[in-house]
Write an enzyme that holds these catalytic residues in place. Structure first.
Site, PDB file in Angstrom:
ATOM      1  N   CYS A   1       0.691  -1.186   0.371  1.00 58.10           N
ATOM      2  CA  CYS A   1      -0.095  -0.226   0.047  1.00 58.10           C
ATOM      3  C   CYS A   1       1.031   1.734  -0.521  1.00 58.10           C
ATOM      4  O   CYS A   1       1.767   1.616  -0.961  1.00 58.10           O
ATOM      5  CB  CYS A   1      -1.056   0.457   0.784  1.00 58.10           C
ATOM      6  SG  CYS A   1      -2.177   1.139   0.591  1.00 58.10           S
TER       7      CYS A   1
ATOM      8  N   HIS B   1      -3.686  -5.285   1.308  1.00 53.72           N
ATOM      9  CA  HIS B   1      -3.135  -6.251   2.294  1.00 53.72           C
ATOM     10  C   HIS B   1      -3.272  -7.513   3.030  1.00 53.72           C
ATOM     11  O   HIS B   1      -4.031  -8.024   3.239  1.00 53.72           O
ATOM     12  CB  HIS B   1      -3.578  -5.097   4.013  1.00 53.72           C
ATOM     13  CG  HIS B   1      -3.314  -3.655   3.685  1.00 53.72           C
ATOM     14  ND1 HIS B   1      -2.096  -2.980   4.152  1.00 53.72           N
ATOM     15  CD2 HIS B   1      -3.993  -2.509   2.323  1.00 53.72           C
ATOM     16  CE1 HIS B   1      -2.372  -1.952   4.187  1.00 53.72           C
ATOM     17  NE2 HIS B   1      -3.497  -1.074   3.189  1.00 53.72           N
TER      18      HIS B   1
ATOM     19  N   GLU C   1      -1.175  -8.684   5.208  1.00 52.01           N
ATOM     20  CA  GLU C   1      -1.130  -9.233   6.924  1.00 52.01           C
ATOM     21  C   GLU C   1      -2.520  -8.578   7.802  1.00 52.01           C
ATOM     22  O   GLU C   1      -2.723  -9.472   7.984  1.00 52.01           O
ATOM     23  CB  GLU C   1      -0.121  -8.001   7.031  1.00 52.01           C
ATOM     24  CG  GLU C   1      -1.198  -5.989   6.906  1.00 52.01           C
ATOM     25  CD  GLU C   1      -0.963  -5.462   6.100  1.00 52.01           C
ATOM     26  OE1 GLU C   1      -1.001  -6.214   4.732  1.00 52.01           O
ATOM     27  OE2 GLU C   1      -0.743  -4.312   6.158  1.00 52.01           O
TER      28      GLU C   1
END
Lengths: 730, 81, 222
Positions: C86, C196, C198
């Protein structure tokens, strides 16, 4: 050049500061003389409705605020509750209505920024934001502009801070045409032994200013928040503050770092009424005095007067009292984060606030009267007259059940809020278990397997027709939403938005709503630990619907047990818990399907039933008996069934048939649940004699109900998802 | 010296904000608007008194930070002030 | 192996990434501060999401000029694996480690939602545990994720097989050219992506499609 304090204090000047002649008289008594210009400014903000709660205090005192779970009730920056294992949840909801109407982006953004500061001031790391928004009629020319600006502002601030926005609610009603409501809620997590309070003690301790520099932003914001609007208010733009979420993110990290040490005695956010209110509150709560030297205040504009510095509402600033000698280590932290750090005064033993600026003492005031001396008003109030009953004759010629369902699924109250919540980062921090589309949001407590459930609720239609029942219902609905996910409701914050309290009927709404809210809080063991009051939400004499927004917080010990509100698979049994009497008064059906705007009494809330039903739902979820659960609210049974179908596109076959009241009545204390067939016996046994009814089973991709009605989930979805984007692109 | 730097999107790079402004102008009844492009204006005050040196420094600033030359053009105006 | 997460003022996914790295490597990564001029030798460097320096001027522009980035670039040239997520992807394009630029979303709004992604190249350091063409779900959350590069650059990316991830057809959330969600350098060791991973690395949060980004690179480096 003459000093601002040489300005004569005239009646007109007093009136401009929003003080009544009686209040001014009281100020003079407390001062023992006529205040100078600066002192008048300070008193006017401290005694404003926004800071002093002078119209509402009498009634707020009656609310239930305690319980074994409560660590800190109302009166601090935020409420604090115990969530076990040495963890605490810290939360509050606050309004930023007036600024958001004048400049929707910045007004909403700074509202979010302010509430997060309230939470991290107390030592908590914010972990979730929610909001409760009300806008005017969808077709009103300003509505789209306000929605776009407010949503973008909320996202702009929260996203940058890296705190997920996980839930909220939005209503539209013409009564908000000139007064939209932006209520922002923040929930944080702290250790119970690391909670920070405002009270400042220790004579000689340094008073420290940290964060952004001071400009002329929002001077008299607190008094603006306490005034009615007229059309000229749209000219008031300069008093709106501009938010800088980047600086606030740095401030959060710097404060967290300093809080890990034991250098801080007291800390307070500079919110409404800025430096004035933070220094008065810290010194007054600590029972000390305070002396400030404004020459030390970091400023970003030139030629600012002391008056302006004291009243500025520049954002992203904090005031702290440190242990003497700890300034260098604190300064090193703030330097590292690139933030201003200035010792601007110290604590004294005088019980007074003394302010110096450019070699002159510009104010000397007694702290007690500033903090608590505002008159408490027992404003005249008349109870809201009992509303009529729903007249069944209104149903003559009403649309058929299927058309009514379609109408409601695409109505302003029910339709999907995806357009809104996809603009919010709902997942940052990596602990969001259930985001904005559920009954309650669910956020894991970092590093554990327990979760905080959160929901914001109120039905202003109900509150308008019957404030007492409406107040109860707001609390009960938050309670239900939290139970429906499997969590135990613990405590609430509120944001009480009303019209002009000087009108007895408005004050009557306020008193009624608080009575209902208090009853519900007591019976449901759901105390109120923080909150905010926003009055004078009127334009040209027209008040908003009474809107006492509730923000509920609950706890689930084992996240693996939490359930969602969407059907999970085919072939499960659908149950309805709660009594269905077909109450259509004040329902969404009445408003949006019948287009009938008569004031009719809302459904009654049976708090004992709410408690029993909520407790059963939690137990059943805890025992793993339920696949999905959903509370019934706007639109009643059929809308709730449709909503449960939407999440995973799973339809249902509903066996019993009924009349309009059965499908769309909004009777309270009801839940829909889906249960795997092999668990049905255990589930029914657990329910004992509660009013539990089998409705049918989940099946296919179509919702089938009544004798022969059906609609595909895809079509429902299209209607449900279509409304908001269509509004915003029209 | 005072420098005013205009940063604009290169031709051919989609400018969604400009497009939105263009549409808004249209819906407000302003006819005859062919295209709207939105950019940035940055003002910099410099101690430097030599215009050539100032321009060289500013160009360096633009290349290194102020503009992203993949999509943006910059234009430097210098004035005594 | 040594992993590091670079923390800029305004980074806000640094902790989230650290959690995933710790799960993958068994030890907490080094959290490196933007102002540090030195970075211990690292095998893996992650530039996390967030709003570095407030995203003022242009997303990632100021971070790309921070002291630590010189170290990151130097180590990247020496063979460290680098993942920019990002805002981190924006930084990688601004500092020149990856080509192109991330422009404002076509819809003009911030967008946070799950996206369907296709693994377009499973030979990068971060995509090796995915099947070629595998469809996965990972969320995006950004206002500037609209990947843009001139036609020559796009062609080069295609010819050199450097498009690592694409949004599935019809699920492009930002208007990115060629539906690009993530790209790599020529070696495949430097990857930038808007989604993302994560945020979707454990079942409790709805799925773990992102987890293999971290376990894959750790496996390769160990």
């Amino acid at each position: 050049m003459s000093h601002i304090n040489d300005t004569p204090i005239t009646e007109a000047l007093v009136a401009e500061h929003g003080l009544t002649p009686d209040e001014f008289q009281k100020v003079c008594e407390h001062m023992g003389r006529v205040p100078n210009y600066t002192e008048l400014g300070v008193f006017s903000v401290m005694w404003s409705e926004h800071c002093s709660y002078k119209s509402s205090r009498k009634w707020l005192k009656k609310l239930p605020v305690s319980g074994p779970q409560v660590i800190q009730g109302p009166g601090e920056n935020a409420g604090v509750i115990d969530i076990g294992d040495g963890d605490a949840a810290v939360f509050k909801m606050e309004s930023h209505n007036h600024p958001s109407f004048i400049e929707p982006y910045q007004g909403a953004a700074t509202g979010v920024g302010g509430i997060m500061r309230d939470v991290f001031t107390m030592g908590a790391r914010p972990v979730a934001n929610l909001n409760a928004l009300r806008f005017g009629a969808p077709e009103h020319p300003k509505t789209r502009h306000l929605v776009a600006g407010v949503v973008s502002g909320i996202g702009g601030y929260g996203n940058c801070m890296g705190v997920p926005t996980v839930g909220g609610e939005i209503n539209f009603d013409p009564s908000y045409n000139g007064n939209n409501l932006v209520n922002a809620m923040c929930v944080g997590v702290a250790r119970t032994d690391k909670i920070f309070y405002a009270a400042a003690t220790g004579i000689g301790s340094p008073v420290v200013y940290v964060g952004s520099k001071t400009g002329r932003d929002g001077i008299h914001g607190a008094t603006m928040a306490s005034a009615e609007f007229d059309d000229a208010s749209e000219e008031k733009r300069p008093t709106v503050q501009v938010g800088d979420p980047f600086t606030e993110k740095l401030l959060l990290e710097a404060c967290q770092e300093l809080m890990a040490s034991d250098a801080i005695i007291g800390i307070q956010d500079m919110g409404a009424a800025g430096l004035t209110s933070s220094s008065v509150e810290m010194a007054d709560k600590g029972g000390v005095g305070i002396v400030l030297n404004l020459d030390k205040v970091p400023v970003r504009e030139t030629h600012m007067t002391g008056y302006e510095m004291l009243l500025s509402e520049s954002q992203e600033r904090m005031l702290m009292v440190l242990k003497p000698g700890r300034e260098p280590e604190a300064k090193a932290i703030f330097d590292r984060w690139g933030l201003d750090f200035a010792v601007i005064g110290e604590l004294t033993d005088t019980g007074r606030m003394v302010v110096h600026h450019q070699g002159r003492e510009i104010a000397d005031m007694p702290l007690g009267p500033l903090a608590d001396g505002a008159p408490e008003y027992d404003r005249p109030h008349v109870p809201t007259p009992k509303a009529d009953d729903f007249n069944d004759a209104w149903l003559d010629g009403a649309p058929d059940t299927l058309s009514a369902l379609k109408k409601l699924m695409g109505s302003s109250e029910v339709a999907s809020r995806r357009w809104v919540y996809e603009q919010y980062d709902s997942m940052v921090m990596g602990d969001t278990v259930a985001g904005p589309s559920g009954d309650a949001a669910l956020v894991r407590v970092h590093g554990t397997n327990k979760g905080l459930a959160m929901s914001t609720d109120v039905n202003p239609r109900y509150c308008f027709a019957d404030p007492v029942e409406g107040g109860k219902q707001a609390v009960a609905e938050a309670y239900r939403n939290i139970c429906a996910i499997g969590a135990k409701p613990l405590a609430i914050t509120n944001c009480l938005n009303f019209g002009n309290p000087e009108r007895p009927e408005i004050m009557g709404q306020f008193v009624g709503c608080l009575e209902g809210m208090g009853d519900a809080g007591k019976t449901l063991d759901f105390p109120i630990v923080s909150g905010n009051v926003s009055l004078y939400n009127e334009t040209n004499g027209t008040g908003i619907l009474p809107t006492p927004a509730i923000g509920g917080v609950g706890l689930i010990q084992d996240l693996d047990k939490a359930v969602g509100n969407s059907f999970t698979q085919d072939g499960q049994i659908i149950y309805l818990l709660g009594e269905t009497n077909g109450h259509l008064g004040a329902s969404l059906y009445q408003r949006d399907v019948l287009d009938n705007h008569q004031i009719v009494g809302p459904p009654r809330v049976d708090l004992a039933q709410e408690k029993a039903h909520g407790s059963f739902v939690r137990d059943a979820i805890d025992q793993g008996l339920i696949a999905a659960a959903h509370d019934l609210s706007d639109g009643g049974l059929l809308v709730a069934l449709a909503e449960m179908s939407l999440g995973h596109g799973i339809g249902a076959q509903i066996e019993p048939d009924g009349d309009t009241g059965f499908w769309f009545g909004e009777d309270q204390a009801r839940y829909l649940m889906s249960v795997a067939p092999e668990k049905a016996d255990a589930f029914e046994a657990l329910a004992k004699d509660l009013p539990l009814k089998r409705l049918g089973k989940t099946a296919g991709h179509t919702l089938t109900f009544g004798s022969s009605l059906s609609i595909s989930v895809a079509e429902l979805n299209e209607i449900y998802e279509g409304w908001f984007p269509a509004l915003m692109s029209s | 010296m005072k420098a005013t730097i205009h940063i604009t999107l290169k031709n051919g790079v989609l400018d969604p904000q400009g497009k939105a402004i263009e549409n808004a102008l249209g819906s407000l009844g302003f006819g005859g608007v062919d295209e709207v492009r939105q950019g940035k204006l940055i003002e910099v005050r410099l101690d430097e008194t030599d215009a050539d040196k100032a321009r060289a420094t500013l160009t360096d600033m633009c290349e290194k930070l102020l503009a992203n030359t993949v999509i943006e053009n910059y234009d430097i105006h210098l004035s005594e002030a | 192996m040594q992993a590091a997460v670079i923390v800029f003022p305004g980074s806000n996914c640094d902790r989230d990434v650290a959690v995933c790295l710790e799960a993958a490597t068994g030890q907490a990564p080094l959290m490196a501060w933007h102002g540090d001029a030195n970075l211990p030798k690292c095998d893996l460097i992650v530039l996390p999401g967030g709003f570095s320096y407030g995203d003022y001027l242009r997303c990632g522009a100021m971070a790309a000029n921070s002291p630590i980035l010189r170290e990151v670039v130097a180590q990247a040239h020496k063979g460290a694996a680098v993942l920019g997520i990002c805002n981190g992807f924006q930084v990688l394009t601004e500092c020149g480690l990856l080509p192109g630029v991330l422009m404002q979303n076509k819809g003009l709004n911030f967008v946070c939602r799950n996206t369907q992604l296709t693994i377009a190249n499973n030979k990068t350091a971060f995509t090796s545990l995915y099947g070629a063409g595998e469809e996965i779900t990972i969320p995006v959350a950004h206002n500037e994720g609209n990947y843009f590069a001139d036609d020559d650059t796009l062609k080069q990316l295609q010819d050199e097989d450097r498009i690592a991830l694409t949004y599935a057809k019809g699920d492009n959330p930002n208007g990115a050219c060629l539906d690009i969600a993530g790209i790599s350098d020529t070696s495949g060791r430097i990857v930038g992506m808007m989604p993302h991973p994560e945020r979707r690395a454990e079942a409790a949060l709805g799925g773990d499609d992102g987890k293999r980004m971290f376990t894959g690179v750790v496996e390769m480096l160990s």
